[in-house]
Design a protein around this motif. Structure first.
Motif, PDB file in Angstrom:
ATOM      1  N   ARG A  49       0.833  -1.207   0.000  1.00 51.03           N
ATOM      2  CA  ARG A  49       0.000   0.000   0.000  1.00 51.03           C
ATOM      3  C   ARG A  49       0.864   1.252   0.000  1.00 51.03           C
ATOM      4  O   ARG A  49       0.587   2.225  -0.713  1.00 51.03           O
ATOM      5  CB  ARG A  49      -0.915   0.002   1.223  1.00 51.03           C
ATOM      6  N   GLN A  72      -4.971   9.470  -3.317  1.00 52.95           N
ATOM      7  CA  GLN A  72      -5.619   8.227  -2.918  1.00 52.95           C
ATOM      8  C   GLN A  72      -4.652   7.430  -2.057  1.00 52.95           C
ATOM      9  O   GLN A  72      -3.703   6.846  -2.557  1.00 52.95           O
ATOM     10  CB  GLN A  72      -6.037   7.409  -4.149  1.00 52.95           C
ATOM     11  N   PRO A  75      -6.527   1.596  -1.174  1.00 49.50           N
ATOM     12  CA  PRO A  75      -7.316   1.040  -2.280  1.00 49.50           C
ATOM     13  C   PRO A  75      -8.775   1.467  -2.174  1.00 49.50           C
ATOM     14  O   PRO A  75      -9.318   1.632  -1.076  1.00 49.50           O
ATOM     15  CB  PRO A  75      -7.158  -0.475  -2.089  1.00 49.50           C
ATOM     16  N   GLN A  79     -11.067  -2.762  -4.423  1.00 46.84           N
ATOM     17  CA  GLN A  79      -9.801  -2.772  -5.160  1.00 46.84           C
ATOM     18  C   GLN A  79      -8.751  -3.527  -4.355  1.00 46.84           C
ATOM     19  O   GLN A  79      -8.559  -3.279  -3.166  1.00 46.84           O
ATOM     20  CB  GLN A  79      -9.332  -1.344  -5.426  1.00 46.84           C
ATOM     21  N   TYR A  84      -4.159  -1.621  -6.664  1.00 49.60           N
ATOM     22  CA  TYR A  84      -3.861  -0.257  -6.200  1.00 49.60           C
ATOM     23  C   TYR A  84      -2.427   0.110  -6.540  1.00 49.60           C
ATOM     24  O   TYR A  84      -2.148   1.207  -7.034  1.00 49.60           O
ATOM     25  CB  TYR A  84      -4.097  -0.187  -4.692  1.00 49.60           C
TER      26      TYR A  84
END
Length: 254
Positions: A49, A72, A75, A79, A84
């Motif tokens: 992430r 963003q 996710p 998603q 992502y």
């Protein structure tokens, strides 16, 4: 020269394409909740992430011309972490493809405000975190070319140690210098009250430092990023100088 990469910029894009796939492969080797020892507090999923977010931040620096305020960070509903990351990577590469490396782009490093800064930065960011996931999931550690690792050492010293620490208002308590030797290259890092700087230098100049650390390029690359302990490099000279240098590197790259 500060800000100047030590290898051709095209190499960074080649490396980035390879490293992101290695990172994704390593992320499949263990559950997303697996701790990542070299990134305390992170799990495998959190590293994936994080990289997906870093790609988005980098793109916004370039397209907005300033430090982004919003992006963003996670996710979207439904998603996957991999999607992502991949969508952020694809958008970043599209932006890179539209510009030459010497084209102007805002960055946090005054010595290099070009697209090339981001090519270099994203290649090394991805490589270091790929190592983190391989290490955490017991995958074989993928080596990098010596000249790529040497460039990464140069980036850590010139951009992170010499630039990020002053941005954070951090410096040493005693004025000391440490020479860094790897792959036939030499640097001096100096820190003390009100001064934190580093530069590429000759072997003769490096010999004047208070302390020195030496290792092969891959080991030094990982050591400067805090991924390996002091025993993985050879060191000599002033213990206090080396301890201060190590502590400041950890703060710079945290």
């Amino acid at each position: 020269m500060a800000g100047q990469a030590l290898i051709d910029h095209g190499r960074f894009l080649d490396a980035l394409g390879i490293e992101v796939e290695l990172l994704i492969d390593a992320s499949h080797a263990a559950p997303a909740g697996t701790p990542v020892p070299s990134c305390p507090g992170f799990t495998v999923g959190e590293v994936v992430r994080h990289i997906g977010g870093v790609y988005r931040v980098a793109k916004l620096w370039m397209t907005e011309g300033r430090a982004p305020k919003d992006w963003q960070r996670y996710p979207a509903p439904g998603q996957s972490l991999e999607d992502y990351l991949r969508s952020g990577f694809d958008a970043l590469m599209d932006e890179f493809a539209a510009h030459e490396p010497d084209a102007y782009a805002a960055s946090w490093w005054p010595a290099d405000r070009t697209y090339g800064f981001w090519w270099r930065r994203m290649a090394h960011e991805t490589t270091v975190h790929r190592y983190d996931l391989e290490d955490a999931t017991a995958e074989p550690i993928t080596d990098v070319a010596d000249d790529f690792a040497v460039d990464g050492i140069d980036e850590v010293l010139s951009a992170w140690f010499a630039q990020r620490l002053p941005m954070l208002g951090l410096s040493g308590t005693i004025t000391r210098t440490v020479a860094v030797h790897s792959g036939g290259h030499h640097w001096i890092a100096r820190a003390g009250p009100g001064v934190t700087e580093a530069w590429h230098c000759s072997a003769e100049e490096a010999a004047t430092a208070d302390g020195s650390v030496t290792a092969d390029p891959m080991a030094m690359y990982l050591w400067t990023w805090g991924r390996l302990p002091l025993r993985n490099v050879n060191w000599s000279g002033d213990d206090d100088a080396i301890a201060q240098f190590w502590s400041l590197l950890r703060l710079a790259t945290k």
